[in-house]
Motif scaffolding. Structure first.
Motif, mmCIF file in Angstrom:
data_model
loop_
_atom_site.group_PDB
_atom_site.id
_atom_site.type_symbol
_atom_site.label_atom_id
_atom_site.label_comp_id
_atom_site.label_asym_id
_atom_site.label_seq_id
_atom_site.Cartn_x
_atom_site.Cartn_y
_atom_site.Cartn_z
ATOM 1 N N THR A 1 0.703 -1.168 0.019
ATOM 2 C CA THR A 1 -0.040 -0.203 -0.451
ATOM 3 C C THR A 1 0.826 1.254 0.053
ATOM 4 O OG1 THR A 1 -0.321 0.187 2.098
ATOM 5 C CG2 THR A 1 -1.752 -1.195 1.923
ATOM 6 N N GLY A 2 0.334 2.048 -0.283
ATOM 7 C CA GLY A 2 1.446 3.430 0.059
ATOM 8 C C GLY A 2 2.017 3.769 1.474
ATOM 9 N N THR A 3 1.332 3.686 2.337
ATOM 10 C CA THR A 3 1.826 3.560 3.652
ATOM 11 C C THR A 3 3.237 2.396 4.162
ATOM 12 O OG1 THR A 3 -0.240 2.678 4.870
ATOM 13 C CG2 THR A 3 0.051 4.829 4.519
ATOM 14 N N MET A 4 2.706 1.731 3.241
ATOM 15 C CA MET A 4 4.205 0.677 3.407
ATOM 16 C C MET A 4 5.203 0.608 2.295
ATOM 17 S SD MET A 4 1.275 -2.846 4.461
ATOM 18 C CE MET A 4 -0.029 -2.269 6.176
ATOM 19 N N PRO A 5 6.027 1.296 2.353
ATOM 20 C CA PRO A 5 7.113 1.969 1.086
ATOM 21 C C PRO A 5 7.594 -0.072 1.359
ATOM 22 C CG PRO A 5 7.141 3.351 2.451
ATOM 23 C CD PRO A 5 6.350 2.969 3.312
ATOM 24 N N ASP A 6 8.213 -0.981 -0.259
ATOM 25 C CA ASP A 6 8.191 -2.058 -0.269
ATOM 26 C C ASP A 6 9.874 -2.483 -0.210
ATOM 27 O OD1 ASP A 6 6.735 -3.855 -1.856
ATOM 28 O OD2 ASP A 6 8.428 -4.264 -2.715
ATOM 29 N N LEU A 7 10.329 -2.958 1.101
ATOM 30 C CA LEU A 7 12.058 -3.214 1.177
ATOM 31 C C LEU A 7 12.649 -3.901 -0.227
ATOM 32 C CD1 LEU A 7 11.428 -3.810 4.017
ATOM 33 C CD2 LEU A 7 12.809 -1.582 3.745
ATOM 34 N N ASN A 8 13.673 -3.448 -0.624
ATOM 35 C CA ASN A 8 14.514 -3.904 -1.516
ATOM 36 C C ASN A 8 15.416 -5.028 -1.018
ATOM 37 O OD1 ASN A 8 16.265 -4.559 -4.380
ATOM 38 N ND2 ASN A 8 16.678 -2.828 -4.501
ATOM 39 N N GLN A 9 15.251 -6.090 -1.143
ATOM 40 C CA GLN A 9 15.989 -7.530 -0.430
ATOM 41 C C GLN A 9 17.020 -7.678 -2.082
ATOM 42 O OE1 GLN A 9 12.465 -8.004 -0.776
ATOM 43 N NE2 GLN A 9 11.424 -7.147 1.136
ATOM 44 N N GLY A 10 17.163 -7.309 -2.496
ATOM 45 C CA GLY A 10 18.575 -7.102 -3.586
ATOM 46 C C GLY A 10 19.234 -6.709 -3.148
ATOM 47 N N ASN A 11 19.073 -5.546 -2.946
ATOM 48 C CA ASN A 11 20.207 -4.658 -1.532
ATOM 49 C C ASN A 11 20.716 -5.685 -0.877
ATOM 50 O OD1 ASN A 11 21.820 -2.541 -0.014
ATOM 51 N ND2 ASN A 11 20.812 -1.397 -1.377
ATOM 52 N N PRO A 12 22.184 -5.958 -0.818
ATOM 53 C CA PRO A 12 22.479 -7.415 0.259
ATOM 54 C C PRO A 12 22.790 -5.588 1.102
ATOM 55 C CG PRO A 12 24.498 -6.062 -2.240
ATOM 56 C CD PRO A 12 23.068 -5.396 -2.042
ATOM 57 N N LEU A 13 23.121 -4.780 1.495
ATOM 58 C CA LEU A 13 22.744 -3.729 3.234
ATOM 59 C C LEU A 13 21.506 -3.964 3.169
ATOM 60 C CD1 LEU A 13 24.165 -0.330 2.624
ATOM 61 C CD2 LEU A 13 25.319 -2.437 3.410
ATOM 62 N N VAL A 14 20.191 -4.130 2.473
ATOM 63 C CA VAL A 14 18.418 -4.181 3.468
ATOM 64 C C VAL A 14 18.703 -5.437 4.185
ATOM 65 C CG1 VAL A 14 16.558 -4.418 2.306
ATOM 66 C CG2 VAL A 14 18.234 -1.912 1.679
ATOM 67 N N LEU A 15 19.419 -6.711 2.931
ATOM 68 C CA LEU A 15 19.657 -8.329 3.519
ATOM 69 C C LEU A 15 19.418 -8.181 4.359
ATOM 70 C CD1 LEU A 15 17.805 -11.130 2.500
ATOM 71 C CD2 LEU A 15 20.186 -11.049 1.103
ATOM 72 N N ASN A 16 21.024 -8.008 4.917
ATOM 73 C CA ASN A 16 22.461 -8.163 5.900
ATOM 74 C C ASN A 16 20.903 -7.306 7.000
ATOM 75 O OD1 ASN A 16 24.203 -9.540 6.371
ATOM 76 N ND2 ASN A 16 25.445 -7.841 7.394
ATOM 77 N N TYR A 17 20.524 -6.494 6.986
ATOM 78 C CA TYR A 17 20.185 -6.301 7.643
ATOM 79 C C TYR A 17 18.780 -6.776 8.364
ATOM 80 C CZ TYR A 17 17.706 -2.266 10.968
ATOM 81 O OH TYR A 17 17.178 -1.406 11.825
ATOM 82 N N LEU A 18 17.605 -7.123 7.144
ATOM 83 C CA LEU A 18 16.598 -7.755 7.783
ATOM 84 C C LEU A 18 16.926 -9.242 8.709
ATOM 85 C CD1 LEU A 18 14.871 -7.652 4.230
ATOM 86 C CD2 LEU A 18 14.370 -6.627 6.669
ATOM 87 N N ILE A 19 18.289 -9.757 8.586
ATOM 88 C CA ILE A 19 19.116 -11.100 8.514
ATOM 89 C C ILE A 19 19.135 -10.841 10.296
ATOM 90 C CG2 ILE A 19 20.885 -12.900 8.330
ATOM 91 C CD1 ILE A 19 20.687 -12.605 5.267
ATOM 92 N N GLN A 20 19.845 -9.821 9.966
ATOM 93 C CA GLN A 20 20.895 -9.968 11.864
ATOM 94 C C GLN A 20 19.624 -9.417 12.503
ATOM 95 O OE1 GLN A 20 24.928 -8.153 10.106
ATOM 96 N NE2 GLN A 20 23.346 -7.096 11.037
ATOM 97 N N ASN A 21 18.543 -8.209 11.964
ATOM 98 C CA ASN A 21 17.157 -8.521 12.752
ATOM 99 C C ASN A 21 16.302 -9.269 13.032
ATOM 100 O OD1 ASN A 21 13.802 -7.222 13.178
ATOM 101 N ND2 ASN A 21 15.517 -6.097 14.266
ATOM 102 N N ALA A 22 16.140 -10.190 12.313
ATOM 103 C CA ALA A 22 15.483 -10.973 12.549
ATOM 104 C C ALA A 22 16.142 -12.311 13.727
ATOM 105 C CB ALA A 22 15.292 -11.903 11.577
ATOM 106 N N ILE A 23 17.355 -12.375 13.388
ATOM 107 C CA ILE A 23 18.200 -13.180 14.197
ATOM 108 C C ILE A 23 18.365 -12.679 15.778
ATOM 109 C CG2 ILE A 23 20.977 -14.196 14.895
ATOM 110 C CD1 ILE A 23 20.979 -14.857 12.155
ATOM 111 N N TRP A 24 18.046 -11.441 15.519
ATOM 112 C CA TRP A 24 18.727 -10.530 17.240
ATOM 113 C C TRP A 24 16.907 -10.638 17.265
ATOM 114 C CZ3 TRP A 24 16.050 -6.244 19.900
ATOM 115 C CH2 TRP A 24 16.666 -6.617 20.513
ATOM 116 N N TRP A 25 16.033 -10.808 17.956
ATOM 117 C CA TRP A 25 14.924 -11.077 17.930
ATOM 118 C C TRP A 25 15.486 -12.541 18.357
ATOM 119 C CZ3 TRP A 25 12.000 -7.930 20.566
ATOM 120 C CH2 TRP A 25 12.128 -5.952 19.832
ATOM 121 N N ILE A 26 15.626 -13.761 17.483
ATOM 122 C CA ILE A 26 15.187 -14.671 17.386
ATOM 123 C C ILE A 26 15.399 -14.868 18.894
ATOM 124 C CG2 ILE A 26 16.064 -17.302 17.680
ATOM 125 C CD1 ILE A 26 15.596 -16.741 14.572
#
Length: 612
Positions: free
Chosen positions: A288-313
């Motif tokens: 939706t217009g209020t949910m900007p779409d993340l680019n998992q093809g960008n290595p910085l974005v992907l790594n940020y999401l990986i580390q955030n997920a592991i951090w919460w686990i």
């Protein structure tokens, strides 16, 4: 041109120097499978500083972007012992400062944690609508939307404490795992209660509680041998996310430039004849217009999401993820994200939302799928959601007059296609969730039809999931708005007309729903054959569906009579499933049944028979 304007705006706004405003992850752990840690540092013109580390910490790489307010510092972290380490920030001939970064020790056997599986029953809640355990945090001065229980799509005040307060209720019901819709901060000015438009992914929304409260929820659940599943969002953030307001890189988001909506056609992910434009608008288009779409093809974005997920686990002690809009992600990126988590926690479990209406298209997304392999794709995703079974349940119990393609044949035909899934036991089965019509709404409060549907969900293969309030017959019509299918659980707020958390507080009808659900859940909890036993099914006859779950230790016969008429089953037809058994205990009634020649069953009734 828009990218140039973006860069000029960054330069013009970055005219002074400052120190660190944010550092993410805020801390980490030693002895992780992930060898390198990428520390994101945010502050005014922070990229102008040189960075060095004091031994034994070693910096492998420093990444600067077009936004001078970011630094991405990669360090070797796996071999470092728990402790505090120092990063030095300096400018030639100018100021300097130090930043301490902590690596904590992992809890014992953290890497070996066991995720949810088919022995569990998952209970899905929307925390804002479940129970208000702490009225003082209903609103928060730092968050835009304030509580208004009178507004269907507003904040109602449910929170983490409310969930903790009712864990004994869930445990007594027979629930073994809890999937909560997201609890992370969502600072949208309105409709923020669903929390899928997150504004800070390292922080629990203060209207739900604190990070410590979330960890306490996990601890309290583990004391009761229950598991906590986080609803994780990889596809998008909210427009109010602090990083969206000051993007690290232009391509942190999928841009067109700017916003274009998704076409929601997930089939373009594997359509061999697709147009490039259609594919892009599915994967890169915003939800939706209020949910900007993340680019998992960008290595910085992907790594940020990986580390955030592991951090919460690691931080909260999680037992699983449910991943929102899994099939809208860049599919190569989301596969890397999933594999990184499963490499870190080999016995963990992740279920992805793949909302499609064809078994082959859903199975494509499960780990080691032969269908995905046709296109050399492996998502590494352990579990998917059985939306085709949900589709069938949404209509078939209103089809009392069976025909070639109506009634219980819909259930039979769904399971016919189980051969498409590489791991059929690791598939989530459900009758309703927070995005669908309530089951009791579809069947107009007919408890008999509810019982038929729940018998199927709780005795077939896979991991069953209930939606909060199903067990008391809660209703809700999606055409009236999402808030109607996400009503407050009665008794979760002081002054509610009745308290459905207690037998005394429930109405007679609510108790009828509850007692049936509890009885079946309690039986399933201790029935290994219903967890992992094989499935043997028979073609429905006169709208009566019969199947068996069996293993070397036992057999259970399930009979679902979807017709309005009393039926009498000729048991010789089911000799393959009965084997030599001539009697059994019917779990729902407690009666002992003779299984020699015929089995009578009343109209719109189910039986769960443990063979003896």
């Amino acid at each position: 041109m828009k990218r140039l304007i973006y860069l000029l705006a960054l330069i013009m706004s970055s005219n002074s120097f400052g120190q660190i405003e944010k550092i993410e992850p805020p801390f980490w752990w030693s002895d992780m499978h992930l060898e390198e840690l990428q520390i994101m540092v945010y502050g005014k013109n922070i990229s102008e500083y040189r960075v060095s580390a004091k031994a034994p910490m070693v910096i492998n790489n420093i990444r600067r972007t077009e936004n001078p307010n970011y630094l991405f510092i990669t360090v070797n972290s796996r071999e470092l012992k728990p402790g505090k380490y120092t990063l030095d920030f300096s400018m030639e001939g100018g100021e300097s400062f130090q930043q301490t970064y902590e690596l904590k020790g992992r809890e014992e056997n953290s890497a070996d944690r066991k995720g949810f599986d088919a022995s569990d029953v998952i209970y899905l809640i929307m925390p804002d609508r479940f129970a208000n355990g702490n009225p003082e945090n209903n609103s928060h001065p730092e968050m835009q939307e304030k509580a208004n229980r009178q507004e269907q799509g507003g904040r109602h005040g449910g929170d983490i404490q409310g969930v903790i307060d009712h864990l004994d209720y869930l445990n007594d019901l027979g629930v073994t795992a809890l999937w909560s819709t997201p609890l992370l901060a969502d600072d949208d000015p309105s409709y923020s209660y669903h929390t899928y438009a997150q504004s800070d992914v390292y922080k629990i929304d203060p209207r739900y509680g604190t990070n410590e409260d979330y960890r306490r929820l996990a601890d309290e659940m583990h004391k009761r041998d229950m598991k906590l599943i986080m609803d994780y969002v990889t596809n998008h953030w909210g427009a109010e996310h602090w990083m969206i307001k000051d993007l690290p890189t232009y391509d942190w988001l999928n841009q067109f430039p700017g916003y274009e909506n998704s076409n929601y056609r997930m089939t373009t992910q594997y359509d061999p004849h697709r147009s490039g434009r259609d594919f892009k608008y599915c994967v890169d288009g915003w939800f939706t217009g209020t949910m900007p779409d993340l680019n998992q093809g960008n290595p910085l974005v992907l790594n940020y999401l990986i580390q955030n997920a592991i951090w919460w686990i690691e931080y909260a002690g999680l037992d699983g993820f449910r991943v929102d809009t899994y099939s809208y992600n860049d599919k190569e990126g989301i596969a890397k994200w999933t594999k990184a988590i499963m490499d870190e926690y080999p016995s963990f479990n992740i279920v992805g939302e793949v909302w499609m209406h064809d078994q082959a298209q859903i199975a494509y997304w499960q780990k080691d799928s032969e269908i995905g392999a046709i296109q050399s794709y492996n998502s590494h995703l352990p579990s998917v959601m059985d939306f085709t079974l949900h589709d069938a349940i949404s209509v078939m119990f209103n089809e009392n007059e069976a025909s070639w393609d109506r009634g219980m044949i819909k259930a039979y035909e769904n399971f016919v296609n189980d051969f498409l899934y590489p791991d059929i036991n690791n598939i989530l089965v459900f009758a309703e969730n927070h995005d669908t019509n309530r089951l009791s709404e579809i069947y107009d409060g007919d408890i008999a039809k509810y019982k038929l549907a729940m018998t199927l969900i709780l005795t077939t293969r896979g991991i069953p999931q209930l939606y909060y309030g199903s067990e008391i017959g809660m209703r809700g019509n999606k055409s009236k708005g999402d808030g109607d299918i996400r009503r407050d659980f009665p008794g979760g707020w002081p002054g509610d007309a009745n308290n459905a958390f207690t037998a005394e507080g429930r109405t007679k009808l609510q108790n009828a729903y509850h007692s049936f659900t509890r009885k079946l859940l309690k039986y399933r909890k201790n029935s290994e054959v219903l967890h992992f036993g094989k499935l043997l099914q028979y073609l429905p006859d006169n709208n009566v569906y019969v199947y068996f779950r069996y293993n070397e230790k036992g057999r259970v016969m399930v009979v679902i009579n979807n017709s309005e008429e009393r039926q009498e089953l000729n048991l010789s037809r089911y000799s393959e499933g009965l084997k030599s058994h001539i009697s059994g205990t019917e779990i729902l009634s407690g009666k002992t049944l003779e299984l020699k020649d015929a089995l009578p069953i009343e109209g719109q009734t189910s039986m769960v028979i443990e063979l003896q």
